[in-house]
Design an enzyme around this catalytic site. Structure first.
Site, PDB file in Angstrom:
ATOM      1  N   CYS A  30      39.853 -18.072   9.377  1.00  0.00           N
ATOM      2  CA  CYS A  30      40.138 -19.014  10.461  1.00  0.00           C
ATOM      3  C   CYS A  30      41.556 -19.573  10.318  1.00  0.00           C
ATOM      4  O   CYS A  30      42.516 -18.846  10.456  1.00  0.00           O
ATOM      5  CB  CYS A  30      39.068 -20.104  10.503  1.00  0.00           C
ATOM      6  N   HIS A  55      33.430 -17.166  10.439  1.00  0.00           N
ATOM      7  CA  HIS A  55      33.121 -17.898   9.207  1.00  0.00           C
ATOM      8  C   HIS A  55      31.901 -17.333   8.491  1.00  0.00           C
ATOM      9  O   HIS A  55      30.811 -17.900   8.604  1.00  0.00           O
ATOM     10  CB  HIS A  55      32.865 -19.373   9.528  1.00  0.00           C
ATOM     11  N   GLU A 108      31.203 -17.755   5.571  1.00  0.00           N
ATOM     12  CA  GLU A 108      30.764 -18.749   4.591  1.00  0.00           C
ATOM     13  C   GLU A 108      29.732 -19.709   5.166  1.00  0.00           C
ATOM     14  O   GLU A 108      29.085 -20.440   4.426  1.00  0.00           O
ATOM     15  CB  GLU A 108      31.975 -19.529   4.039  1.00  0.00           C
TER      16      GLU A 108
END
Lengths: 739, 228
Positions: B86, B203, B205
């Site tokens: 990002c 993302h 994560e």
């Protein structure tokens, strides 16, 4: 020597929003004419927004205490114990007037203000929500305001780094001239590390932290305490500009500073900036406070004492620090690139003294500024009761499929995806129930490991109900938040309220306020949901037209195990659909009548709080025990809309088998009787659940089964899930793209 | 796997990223402040999402000139792994570790939603745990993720198989609707020539544990754990 270059005329007093009798009160208090700076300080402290002068009398009647409540109203935010030495800190606050005048900045600073309230107490923000109310979609200003407010809420929260997990968006012509932007934030802290605004110790340094002070927002709180008229756009310069990056720095620096042990007291500069924060810190600590404005970091030269005291520049804090830790504190703030200045000392004089360029610009009794603020017992009239609408006299739809699709595609019931996809709702990685369901669920790790807990968050109120019956509507706002939390498996533990009303000087508005608060209070007591924080926003009127009375509720629920939750989506083929609660077909003030026929008729549905409690406890326990595969509370649009929402969320259809009805079919399907839910369970579990419900005195009826790709109520209605979704998802994007 | 997560003052997904490293590898990440000039001894340097310096100017433009960046460059030159997610992707393009740039989303709006990604190169150190062509779910949360590169660069990226992730529909098809931000060739993530620097907008994560709604993001961290 007290310096006063400007004569205080009656016009000047009026411009400061002070009534002649209030000015007389000032003269009596200080025994002389105030300086201009002092007049500004009084106007900041005594306006409605800061002093709660019209509402205090009624706020005192609200239930604010409970076993879990660590800190109730009166601090920056409420604090509630959630076990394991942890506490949740939360509050909701309005930024209505600024958002109408300048939607993007009004909304950003609203979000910024509420986040600051939460981390000022020492908590790291973990969730945000916002309740937004706009004028009718066709009103020329609505599109612009929606677009700006949503972008502003997202622009601030996304950059700051808090997940925006829920909220409400409504449209109604009564908000044409006065939108509502109510921002909620919650944070997490250790229950033994709560920071307060009460100053302690004489001669302690008062430190200014954060962004520089500019000329923005002077008299913002006064603006928020007056009605609007056609010239309101001229008030644009009183709106502040938000800087989420500065707020993020302030958050990290403040938390680091608190952890260092240097902080004695802390107060954010919100409404009326330096004035309110300094007075509050001193008054709460029974201390005087002396400010030296020469030390205040300013954005531009030549600012007067008056301007500095009333500036509402954002992202600023005031702290009282341990003197021997000043250097360490300054290093932390320098690390984060923020201004740090010692701007004063605490004193034992109980005076609020402001010095600038060697002159004393103000010298006032510090406690009287708050304690002696006017308090009004405004006249009020009992709101008129509307008659109960006989469902048999209301129109049935010619085509049930069309009626359902029209409702799902209406401005108020259509999907809010367009809104919440602009909000980062996943950051921090703890979002377990995302927007679009009954309540958001956020994971909370236990300090020493073990299974994670959860917190549920929801925002609720049905202003149409409150308008029609403030007392029942007030109860309903709490009851709906209770239901939304129970439906995700969270035990409701406390609420914050954001009370948006019109001009309290009008007895009928004051009547709405008084009765709505009575309703809120009764429901909070019955459901054991104390009100731990809140905000009052009055004078929400333009050219004499008041908003719908809107006591927005932000509610928080606790889950012992965050994995014990369900969503609203149909989960598995053949699951049995169970309707929980009684259906009398209550059509008064229903979404069906309003969205399809433009009618706002009849008394709103009454709320039986003991039934709410019983049904809610039953559903929540079923969710937590893993007995149900989906749960959804029934609200706007009644049973049929809820079933459609469950079908859309799960991507599965359902076959509904109507029980024998003693109410008209449309009232059964669209009525908005309270205390109801739809749950689904495997066939075997559903049978047991219905038996257990009967034992618990909870009405529960199997009304069909999950399956197929359409919602079917033979022979009345068949709509494919794709068609439901298409209509439900289309309205908002089409409206916003101007199609 | 030893990892460092860079922390710029306005970065805000550093905890999410550190958590993902720890959940998958069992090892805590070093959090490295932007004013540092040296990195700890690590295998992976990760640059998280957020708004590094507020990003009121071009995203990542100021971060690319911060003190820690030289150390990141040296780490990449030594062949160390660099993961930019990002804002991190924006920053590594600003540094020049990856080609191209990230523009405003075609919708002109910030967008947070779960999207589908097609793993177009499962041979990299970042993606070996995925199957070639596998479609994974992954959240996006950005306002400026619209990848652009000039035709020559694009031809090289495509020719060398350096496009690692593309936005696609559930079936792996590249449709206009699935291309959330209007990226050229639906590009969601790319690697450098040497294959040790990955930049991506989505993302992974945030999709590591079942209660986050899925575990499709784990593969990326598991891939790194195999080599690091």
């Amino acid at each position: 020597m007290l310096r006063n270059d400007i004569a205080i005329t009656p016009e000047l007093v009026a411009e400061h929003g002070l009534k002649p009798d209030e000015y007389q009160r000032i003269l009596d208090l200080i025994g002389r004419e105030p300086t201009l700076t002092e007049l500004g300080i009084f106007s900041a402290m005594w306006n409605e927004h800061c002093s709660y002068k019209s509402s205090k009398k009624w706020l005192r009647k609200l239930p604010t205490k409970g076993e879990r409540v660590l800190i109730g109203p009166g601090e920056n935010a409420g604090v509630v114990d959630i076990g394991d030495g942890q506490a949740v800190v939360f509050k909701m606050e309005s930024h209505n007037h600024p958002s109408y005048i300048e939607p993007y900045q009004g909304a950003t600073t609203g979000v910024g203000g509420i986040l600051r309230d939460v981390f000022t107490m020492g908590a790291r923000p973990i969730a945000a929500m916002n309740a937004l109310r706009f004028g009718e979609p066709t009103h020329p200003k609505t599109h612009h305001i929606v677009s700006g407010v949503v972008a502003g809420v997202g622009g601030y929260g996304n950059s700051f780094g808090v997940p925006t997990v829920g909220g409400e968006v409504n449209f109604h012509p009564r908000y044409n001239g006065n939108c509502l932007v109510n921002a909620f934030a919650a944070g997490l802290l250790d229950a033994d590390k709560i920071f307060l605004s009460e100053a302690k110790g004489v001669g302690m340094p008062v430190v200014y932290l954060g962004s520089k002070t500019g000329r923005d927002g002077i008299h913002g709180a006064s603006m928020a305490s007056a009605e609007f008229d056609d010239n309101s756009a001229e008030k644009r310069p009183t709106v502040q500009v938000g800087d989420p990056f500065a707020e993020k720095l302030l958050l990290e620096a403040s938390l680091e500073l608190m952890a260092s042990g240097a902080v004695i007291a802390i107060q954010d500069m919100g409404a009326a900036g330096l004035t309110c924060s300094a007075v509050e810190m001193g008054a709460k600590g029974n201390l005087g406070l002396e400010l030296n404005l020469d030390a205040v970091p300013t954005r531009e030269p030549g600012m007067t004492a008056y301007e500095m005291m009333l500036s509402e520049s954002q992202e600023r804090m005031l702290m009282v620090l341990h003197p021997h830790l000043e250097e360490q504190a300054e290093a932390i703030f320098r690390k984060w690139g923020l201004d740090f200045a010692i701007v004063g000392r605490t004193t034992d004089t109980l005076r609020f003294v402001v010095k600038h360029h060697g002159d004393v610009m103000a010298d006032l009794p510090i406690k009287d500024l708050g304690d002696q603020a006017p308090e009004y017992d405004r006249p009020w009239v009992e709101p008129k009761k509307l008659s109960i609408l006989d469902p048999a006299t209301t129109r049935a739809p010619e085509d049930y499929s069309k009626a359902l699709l029209d409702l799902l595609g209406s401005p108020n019931l259509s999907s809010r995806r367009w809104v919440w996809e602009q909000y980062d709702h996943l950051i921090q990685g703890n979002t377990v129930q995302r927007p679009g369901g009954d309540a958001a669920v956020v994971r909370v790790e236990r300090p020493n490991g073990g299974k994670a807990k959860g917190l549920g968050f929801t925002c609720d109120v049905t202003p149409r109900y409150v308008e029609a019956d403030p007392f029942e509507g007030g109860k309903q706002a709490i009851a709906e938040s209770w239901r939304n939390l129970c439906a995700v498996g969270a035990l409701p533990i406390a609420v914050t309220d954001n009370l948006n009303f019109g001009n309290p000087e009008r007895p009928e508005i004051m009547g709405q306020f008084v009765k709505a608060l009575e309703g809120l209070g009764e429901a909070c007591r019955a459901l054991d949901m104390p009100i731990v924080s809140g905000n009052v926003s009055l004078y929400n009127e333009t050219n004499g037209v008041a908003i719908l009375p809107t006591p927005a509720i932000g509610a928080v629920g606790l889950m012992d195990d965050v994995t014990k939750t369900v969503g609203i989506g149909f989960a598995a083929e053949e699951d049995v659909i169970v309707l929980v609660g009684d259906t009398a077909g209550w059509m008064g003030q229903s979404s069906y009548l309003y969205e399809l026929f433009g009618l706002e008729e009849g008394a709103p549905p009454p709320v039986d709080l003991s039934v709410e409690k019983r049904n809610g406890d039953f559903v929540r326990e079923a969710v937590v025990a893993g007995r149900v595969t989906a749960a959804h509370d029934l609200s706007d649009g009644g049973l049929l809309v809820a079933l459609a929402e469950m079908a859309m969320a799960g991507g599965k259809g359902a076959r509904i088998l109507l029980p024998d009805l003693d109410v008209p079919l449309h009232a059964f399907l669209f009525g908005e009787d309270q205390a109801r839910y739809v749950v689904t369970a495997s066939p075997a579990e559903a049978s047991k659940l219905i038996v257990d419900a009967a034992m618990a005195g909870v009405p529960a009826t199997a009304i069909g089964a999950v399956g197929g790709d359409a919602l079917v109520i033979a022979p009345h209605l068949t709509v494919s899930v794709d068609d439901l979704r298409h209509r439900h998802e289309s309205w908002f994007p089409s409206y916003m793209s101007g199609v | 796997m030893k990892s460092a997560v860079l922390v710029f003052p306005g970065i805000n997904r550093e905890r999410d990223l550190a958590r993902a490293f720890e959940v998958v590898s069992g090892v805590k990440s070093h959090m490295v402040w932007h004013t540092e000039t040296e990195l700890p001894d690590v295998d992976v340097v990760a640059i998280p999402g957020g708004f590094s310096y507020g990003d009121y100017l071009r995203c990542g433009a100021i971060a690319a000139r911060s003190p820690i960046i030289d150390a990141v460059r040296r780490h990449a030159e030594r062949g160390g792994w660099v993961l930019g997610i990002c804002n991190g992707f924006q920053i590594v393009t600003e540094i020049g570790l990856l080609p191209g740039a990230l523009m405003r989303n075609a919708s002109l709006k910030f967008m947070c939603k779960e999207v589908n990604l097609r793993v177009d190169n499962a041979t990299t150190a970042f993606t070996s745990a995925y199957a070639p062509g596998q479609v994974i779910r992954c959240p996006v949360a950005h306002g400026e993720g619209n990848y652009f590169a000039d035709p020559e660069t694009l031809a090289r990226l495509e020719g060398e198989g350096r496009v690692v992730f593309r936005y696609c529909d559930e079936k792996g098809e590249l449709t206009e609707a699935a291309n959330v931000n209007g990226s050229i060739n639906a590009i969601a993530g790319i690697v450098n020539e040497r294959g040790n620097v990955l930049g991506m907008m989505p993302h992974p994560e945030n999709l590591i544990e079942a209660l986050q709604g899925g575990i499709d993001g784990r593969g990326l961290f598991e891939s790194l754990a195999k080599v690091a």
